[in-house]
Design an enzyme around this catalytic site. Structure first.
Site, PDB file in Angstrom:
ATOM      1  N   SER A 141       0.844  -1.198   0.000  1.00  0.00           N
ATOM      2  CA  SER A 141       0.000   0.000   0.000  1.00  0.00           C
ATOM      3  C   SER A 141       0.876   1.243   0.000  1.00  0.00           C
ATOM      4  O   SER A 141       1.973   1.245   0.568  1.00  0.00           O
ATOM      5  CB  SER A 141      -0.896   0.028   1.234  1.00  0.00           C
ATOM      6  OG  SER A 141      -1.520   1.298   1.348  1.00  0.00           O
ATOM      7  N   TYR A 155      -3.334  -0.937   9.751  1.00  0.00           N
ATOM      8  CA  TYR A 155      -3.199  -1.276   8.330  1.00  0.00           C
ATOM      9  C   TYR A 155      -1.770  -1.000   7.849  1.00  0.00           C
ATOM     10  O   TYR A 155      -1.165  -1.838   7.172  1.00  0.00           O
ATOM     11  CB  TYR A 155      -4.206  -0.445   7.532  1.00  0.00           C
ATOM     12  CG  TYR A 155      -4.263  -0.748   6.057  1.00  0.00           C
ATOM     13  CD1 TYR A 155      -4.723  -1.977   5.596  1.00  0.00           C
ATOM     14  CD2 TYR A 155      -3.872   0.200   5.120  1.00  0.00           C
ATOM     15  CE1 TYR A 155      -4.790  -2.244   4.236  1.00  0.00           C
ATOM     16  CE2 TYR A 155      -3.940  -0.055   3.756  1.00  0.00           C
ATOM     17  CZ  TYR A 155      -4.397  -1.272   3.315  1.00  0.00           C
ATOM     18  OH  TYR A 155      -4.465  -1.550   1.972  1.00  0.00           O
TER      19      TYR A 155
HETATM   20  P1  NDP Z   1     -11.548  -5.481  -2.220  1.00  0.00           P
HETATM   21  O1  NDP Z   1     -12.098  -5.424  -0.832  1.00  0.00           O
HETATM   22  O2  NDP Z   1     -12.264  -4.752  -3.297  1.00  0.00           O
HETATM   23  O3  NDP Z   1     -11.351  -7.001  -2.641  1.00  0.00           O
HETATM   24  C1  NDP Z   1     -10.702  -7.854  -1.740  1.00  0.00           C
HETATM   25  C2  NDP Z   1     -10.501  -9.221  -2.341  1.00  0.00           C
HETATM   26  O4  NDP Z   1      -9.782  -9.985  -1.376  1.00  0.00           O
HETATM   27  C3  NDP Z   1     -11.807  -9.932  -2.606  1.00  0.00           C
HETATM   28  O5  NDP Z   1     -11.630 -10.749  -3.738  1.00  0.00           O
HETATM   29  C4  NDP Z   1     -12.002 -10.779  -1.342  1.00  0.00           C
HETATM   30  O6  NDP Z   1     -12.681 -11.981  -1.580  1.00  0.00           O
HETATM   31  C5  NDP Z   1     -10.563 -11.110  -0.994  1.00  0.00           C
HETATM   32  N1  NDP Z   1     -10.368 -11.376   0.421  1.00  0.00           N
HETATM   33  C6  NDP Z   1     -10.699 -10.590   1.480  1.00  0.00           C
HETATM   34  N2  NDP Z   1     -10.373 -11.204   2.629  1.00  0.00           N
HETATM   35  C7  NDP Z   1      -9.837 -12.411   2.281  1.00  0.00           C
HETATM   36  C8  NDP Z   1      -9.323 -13.498   3.022  1.00  0.00           C
HETATM   37  N3  NDP Z   1      -9.316 -13.500   4.356  1.00  0.00           N
HETATM   38  N4  NDP Z   1      -8.854 -14.574   2.341  1.00  0.00           N
HETATM   39  C9  NDP Z   1      -8.882 -14.603   0.983  1.00  0.00           C
HETATM   40  N5  NDP Z   1      -9.377 -13.608   0.236  1.00  0.00           N
HETATM   41  C10 NDP Z   1      -9.854 -12.520   0.883  1.00  0.00           C
HETATM   42  O7  NDP Z   1     -10.053  -4.928  -2.080  1.00  0.00           O
HETATM   43  P2  NDP Z   1      -9.053  -4.261  -3.135  1.00  0.00           P
HETATM   44  O8  NDP Z   1      -9.155  -4.921  -4.441  1.00  0.00           O
HETATM   45  O9  NDP Z   1      -9.220  -2.803  -3.031  1.00  0.00           O
HETATM   46  O10 NDP Z   1      -7.666  -4.602  -2.438  1.00  0.00           O
HETATM   47  C11 NDP Z   1      -6.797  -5.630  -2.888  1.00  0.00           C
HETATM   48  C12 NDP Z   1      -5.448  -5.446  -2.206  1.00  0.00           C
HETATM   49  O11 NDP Z   1      -4.942  -4.143  -2.498  1.00  0.00           O
HETATM   50  C13 NDP Z   1      -5.494  -5.537  -0.674  1.00  0.00           C
HETATM   51  O12 NDP Z   1      -4.346  -6.181  -0.211  1.00  0.00           O
HETATM   52  C14 NDP Z   1      -5.516  -4.074  -0.242  1.00  0.00           C
HETATM   53  O13 NDP Z   1      -5.007  -3.911   1.065  1.00  0.00           O
HETATM   54  C15 NDP Z   1      -4.604  -3.468  -1.295  1.00  0.00           C
HETATM   55  N6  NDP Z   1      -4.768  -2.030  -1.490  1.00  0.00           N
HETATM   56  C16 NDP Z   1      -5.937  -1.480  -1.937  1.00  0.00           C
HETATM   57  C17 NDP Z   1      -6.039  -0.122  -2.121  1.00  0.00           C
HETATM   58  C18 NDP Z   1      -7.284   0.547  -2.585  1.00  0.00           C
HETATM   59  O14 NDP Z   1      -7.334   1.795  -2.559  1.00  0.00           O
HETATM   60  N7  NDP Z   1      -8.304  -0.179  -3.059  1.00  0.00           N
HETATM   61  C19 NDP Z   1      -4.897   0.761  -1.844  1.00  0.00           C
HETATM   62  C20 NDP Z   1      -3.712   0.096  -1.398  1.00  0.00           C
HETATM   63  C21 NDP Z   1      -3.653  -1.256  -1.243  1.00  0.00           C
HETATM   64  P3  NDP Z   1     -14.202 -12.298  -1.112  1.00  0.00           P
HETATM   65  O15 NDP Z   1     -15.067 -11.143  -1.472  1.00  0.00           O
HETATM   66  O16 NDP Z   1     -14.533 -13.547  -1.850  1.00  0.00           O
HETATM   67  O17 NDP Z   1     -14.162 -12.528   0.355  1.00  0.00           O
END
Ligand code: NDP
Length: 246
Positions: A141, A155
């Site tokens: 991040s 976080y």
């Molecule tokens: P979303 O919340 O939109 O999507 C998260 C994804 O991760 C979903 O597919 C969800 O699956 C899955 N997920 C959540 N918890 C688990 C778990 N315990 N085990 C397996 N899968 C899990 O998040 P983003 O796409 O925004 O984020 C993706 C990554 O990018 C993360 O690591 C986040 O911290 C990082 N990030 C995001 C930013 C942003 O602004 N969006 C900025 C910086 C970093 P399901 O729905 O099936 O549970």
């Protein structure tokens, strides 16, 4: 030939957001792709259907990154289904924001279990299965490089741990020809951080480009690091943050 033809990839948290965009991008470039999900089964199936519509093999594996057995089991299943593993994208992540004094022990455990322990165990299991040319890309991040305001202690702690893991693993796996890198997204329009959310304006203003990024813009960077073109890049932090850290 597409750059990732014949490669076998696992993307954790591939049902939505950045993970889904990354899984589709890797498939577009020729890879067969397994994704993990927890709650969004229908969305995971849709991603797999799109991967298959490109003529690649796709698999959806229900695996909670907070569960040690699931984290390791997902790698084993993906490698079995795909017939090996060349690329791991550690994308699954959760965020709990709030004043440090308000964070419960359960919040601390949940965030560290998914964002740190899950990533570590998944990378550990994948590293044992990768040969020369293997790629591990984790999603960190922009808050690792600059924390824009209060409320991000848990976080930011979790994502900063990935810097150490990335550098140490790069040193350990380098002699086997496996690269390990870390992508730092800025504000990206997903369910986790919608571009019309309450803090969106401030986040856009904090970037040099003055806007949110798309999941596809992060996926492009991950695909580059996962490919042959990035063969001399390892142990690196790669910002896709619209200039948030500038
Ligand atoms: P979303 O919340 O939109 O999507 C998260 C994804 O991760 C979903 O597919 C969800 O699956 C899955 N997920 C959540 N918890 C688990 C778990 N315990 N085990 C397996 N899968 C899990 O998040 P983003 O796409 O925004 O984020 C993706 C990554 O990018 C993360 O690591 C986040 O911290 C990082 N990030 C995001 C930013 C942003 O602004 N969006 C900025 C910086 C970093 P399901 O729905 O099936 O549970």
């Amino acid at each position: 030939m597409s750059p990732l033809t014949g490669k076998k990839a696992l993307v954790t948290g591939g049902s939505r957001g950045i993970g889904a965009a990354t899984a589709l991008r890797l498939a577009q470039e020729g890879a067969d792709v397994a994704i993990t999900y927890v709650r969004s089964e229908d969305a995971a199936r849709e991603v797999v259907a799109k991967i298959e519509s490109m003529g690649r093999r796709g698999y959806a594996i229900r695996a909670d990154a907070a569960d040690a057995g699931d984290a390791v089991g997902a790698v084993e299943r993906a490698a079995d289904d795909l017939g090996g593993l060349d690329i791991l994208v550690n994308n699954a992540g959760v965020g709990v924001l709030g004043p440090v004094g308000d964070l419960a022990l359960a919040d601390v455990d949940r965030v560290l279990d998914v964002n740190v322990r899950g990533v570590f165990l998944t990378a550990q299991a994948a590293a044992g299965r990768m040969g020369r040319g293997g790629r591990i890309v984790s999603v960190g991040s922009c808050v690792v490089q600059r924390v824009p305001g209060p409320g991000g202690s848990l976080y930011a702690t979790s994502k900063a741990a990935l810097v150490g893991l990335t550098k140490a693993l790069a040193r350990e796996l380098g002699e086997r020809g496996v690269t390990v890198n870390l992508v730092h997204p800025g504000p990206i329009d997903t369910d986790m951080n919608p571009a019309d959310g309450p803090y969106a304006e401030a986040q856009s203003a904090g970037t040099a480009l003055g806007r949110y990024g798309s999941a596809g813009e992060v996926a492009s960077a991950v695909a580059f690091l996962a490919g042959e073109e990035a063969s001399y890049v390892t142990g690196a932090e790669f910002s896709v943050d619209g200039g948030h850290a500038a």
